[in-house]
Design a protein around this motif. Structure first.
Motif: not given
Length: 291
Positions: A148, A153, A156-158, A197, A219, A221
């Motif tokens: 990240p 983060l 797999d938040d991206y 992922s 992301s 987030k």
């Protein structure tokens, strides 16, 4: 030698070997570019010429004669000389040699220009045909980006976010070695995006075509983003070291792809090869924007 470009937002470094991007760092110290951990992938941002990917048996033909060609061509292993140096612009160039003509029988000049403007790095590849015969080649980029990009983060938040209304197709390839299967299939996007992922790269690279010519690594987030724009590239490779937890992703704009399975490709008849007439000049512009 490593060269440095600076703007108010970014510090960019480029290695003369392969004219490879070496670092993209923001003023807050964030390193966006993958730093070449040999556990996964020792390179950082290869430049690809005159071949993208693999040739079958490392061999291609030209007018009936066989030649050897390494994966992604030979520019990645060539030390390019500075043709222009400044605080925000660098041009590195090379010409054919006796060694290159043994595997690629053309007289040429290859150059790559890096121009830094605020948060955007423009990359311009030029090829000049100095031969009396038509040249055949592909060009492309292979930059890896750390993931990240922000604390707290996960990988797999991206996602890779395309513009609204995007569609895409997948150029199918073999697991592992990325030899083409001569098959194009629909690739469904989820709300104009590809969720990232480690499982996505369990067995094979993702090669897209018929997609928008811009994509953003982001992301929901976080705030840090990378946008890659590639108006004259037919393909987009998305890759990391397969079957691993490698903490990066490569976003790779290409004009061509690997050879087809079981086919020793003839450069002069391959549909994805660029044809450059004697005395001709070719340019291809793409860019990386950091937010």
């Amino acid at each position: 030698m490593i060269h440095t470009l600076k703007s108010d937002y970014l510090t960019v470094q480029i290695n003369e070997k392969g004219a490879q991007l070496w670092s993209i760092r923001t003023e807050d110290g964030t390193e966006y570019l993958w730093q070449g951990d040999p556990k996964y992938w020792e390179d950082r941002a290869l430049n690809l010429f005159p071949q993208i990917g693999l040739c079958t048996n490392n061999t291609y033909t030209l007018h009936g004669r066989e030649y050897k060609m390494d994966i992604h061509g030979f520019i990645k292993d060539t030390v390019l000389a500075p043709a222009e140096c400044g605080d925000s612009r660098l041009v590195l160039a090379c010409e054919d040699t006796e060694e290159t003509r043994a595997i690629y029988p053309f007289r040429f000049r290859y150059a790559i220009a890096y121009t830094l403007d605020r948060q955007t790095l423009d990359i311009t590849v030029t090829v000049d045909n100095r031969d009396s015969q038509t040249m055949y080649f592909s060009v492309g980029g292979h930059p890896g980006f750390n993931l990240p990009l922000e604390e707290g983060l996960a990988y797999d938040d991206y996602c890779l976010q395309f513009p609204a209304g995007a569609t895409a197709k997948r150029a199918e390839c073999t697991p592992g070695d990325c030899i083409m299967l001569d098959q194009i299939t629909d690739y469904p996007l989820i709300h104009d995006r590809i969720p990232l992922s480690h499982e996505l790269f369990a067995r094979r690279v993702l090669i897209l075509t018929d997609m928008p010519r811009q994509v953003t690594l982001m992301s929901d987030k976080g705030h840090k983003r990378v946008t890659v724009t590639y108006p004259d590239m037919k393909y987009l490779g998305v890759w990391k070291c397969l079957g691993t937890q490698a903490p990066y992703v490569c976003i790779e704009p290409w004009t061509g792809v690997s050879a087809r399975r079981g086919v020793v490709e003839a450069y002069e008849s391959h549909p994805d090869m660029i044809h450059l007439a004697p005395g001709g000049h070719y340019e291809n512009h793409w860019s990386i924007q950091i937010v």
